[in-house]
Design an enzyme around this catalytic site. Structure first.
Site, PDB file in Angstrom:
ATOM      1  N   ASP A  15     -49.770  20.402  30.298  1.00 35.16           N
ATOM      2  CA  ASP A  15     -48.868  19.568  31.093  1.00 35.16           C
ATOM      3  C   ASP A  15     -47.420  20.036  30.958  1.00 35.16           C
ATOM      4  O   ASP A  15     -47.012  20.552  29.919  1.00 35.16           O
ATOM      5  CB  ASP A  15     -48.984  18.118  30.613  1.00 35.16           C
ATOM      6  CG  ASP A  15     -48.418  17.120  31.608  1.00 35.16           C
ATOM      7  OD1 ASP A  15     -48.132  17.518  32.757  1.00 35.16           O
ATOM      8  OD2 ASP A  15     -48.255  15.949  31.237  1.00 35.16           O
ATOM      9  N   ASN A  63     -55.207  16.439  41.536  1.00 38.62           N
ATOM     10  CA  ASN A  63     -54.071  17.313  41.835  1.00 38.62           C
ATOM     11  C   ASN A  63     -53.961  17.682  43.309  1.00 38.62           C
ATOM     12  O   ASN A  63     -52.907  18.165  43.752  1.00 38.62           O
ATOM     13  CB  ASN A  63     -54.133  18.592  41.000  1.00 38.62           C
ATOM     14  CG  ASN A  63     -53.763  18.392  39.544  1.00 38.62           C
ATOM     15  OD1 ASN A  63     -54.164  19.166  38.680  1.00 38.62           O
ATOM     16  ND2 ASN A  63     -53.002  17.334  39.252  1.00 38.62           N
ATOM     17  N   ARG A  66     -50.953  16.448  45.351  1.00 41.80           N
ATOM     18  CA  ARG A  66     -49.617  17.027  45.249  1.00 41.80           C
ATOM     19  C   ARG A  66     -49.230  17.738  46.556  1.00 41.80           C
ATOM     20  O   ARG A  66     -50.073  18.019  47.406  1.00 41.80           O
ATOM     21  CB  ARG A  66     -49.548  18.002  44.085  1.00 41.80           C
ATOM     22  CG  ARG A  66     -49.776  17.326  42.737  1.00 41.80           C
ATOM     23  CD  ARG A  66     -49.541  18.258  41.584  1.00 41.80           C
ATOM     24  NE  ARG A  66     -49.709  17.590  40.293  1.00 41.80           N
ATOM     25  CZ  ARG A  66     -49.427  18.126  39.131  1.00 41.80           C
ATOM     26  NH1 ARG A  66     -48.963  19.381  39.072  1.00 41.80           N
ATOM     27  NH2 ARG A  66     -49.597  17.455  38.011  1.00 41.80           N
TER      28      ARG A  66
END
Length: 241
Positions: A15, A63, A66
């Protein structure tokens, strides 16, 4: 019984790539490029330090939410590096594996991933599990679907059937032969599991680092492993003292 053990299987939630880039006035995509460099450093260090299995959380099922200008470069990095790193895999005797819903990836990424897995299947060193298009809940749901399909086939062939155990579900997870992670590391100071290995992490130890992932090096991994080595793990039993 409590005991101290080395970390045979380490999972890492990598991260902080985007925040690392933003702090430097760079595009978030540049952070992912630097994050890939950090991943190579840590893979090499983990192999040198005797880790047997290393699972890297590369791209989650969430994800995809995004922005396209971030997801696109991530997919491009994957396509560029999965098979291009064969010399690195060979030099370090690394076997590449995958966790996640491969069918939900773009066809070119599926091809590169399958190629890397095939190219390294005979390597006997550390196994690197790339969690790409991975989510813990998604994995459990897919495992249950596979279990029901297998059970239906068995009933059709033999008749009968029965209830399911934890072991039945575990047999249909993405990599049932890989042991549960002893240690899960998360960079960038976040205290969340983020849908990572929900089934397998029931008794994993956690280590959270404040450093963003692109800044990680061997010393950081050594610190995490040293922290783990000093922990007693009762696995649900009574803790001494």
């Amino acid at each position: 019984m409590m005991h101290k053990a080395t970390a045979a299987h380490v999972g890492i939630i990598m991260d902080g790539n985007g925040r690392w880039a933003q702090q430097r006035g760079l595009a978030r995509a540049q952070g992912h490029t630097e994050g890939l460099k950090a991943a190579k450093r840590i893979v090499k260090a983990a192999a040198d330090l005797g880790v047997q299995f290393l699972t890297l959380y590369v791209f989650s099922t969430e994800n995809w939410k995004r922005a396209a200008d971030e997801v696109g470069p991530i997919m491009a990095l994957l396509k560029q590096h999965l098979r291009a790193e064969l010399d690195f895999y060979r030099e370090n005797n690394l076997r590449i594996r995958h966790a996640g819903d491969a069918g939900g990836l773009p066809p070119d990424i599926q091809s590169e991933l399958a190629g890397a897995i095939e190219d390294t299947k005979g390597f006997s060193g550390m196994q690197v599990v790339l969690a790409i298009n991975y989510g813990g809940r998604n994995e459990i749901a897919r495992a249950v679907r596979r279990l029901f399909a297998a059970e239906a086939a068995q009933r059709a062939a033999q008749g009968g059937g029965g209830g399911f155990s934890e072991g039945d579900i575990a047999r249909f997870l993405d990599n049932p032969d890989v042991p549960d992670p002893d240690l899960i590391i998360r960079s960038a100071g976040e205290f969340r599991t983020s849908n990572f290995m929900l089934w397998q992490s029931a008794y994993s130890e956690y280590y959270v680092s404040q450093k963003f992932w692109p800044d990680w090096d061997r010393a950081d991994l050594e610190a995490a492993l040293e922290s783990f080595s000093g922990r007693a793990r009762p696995f649900g039993g009574a803790r001494a003292g």
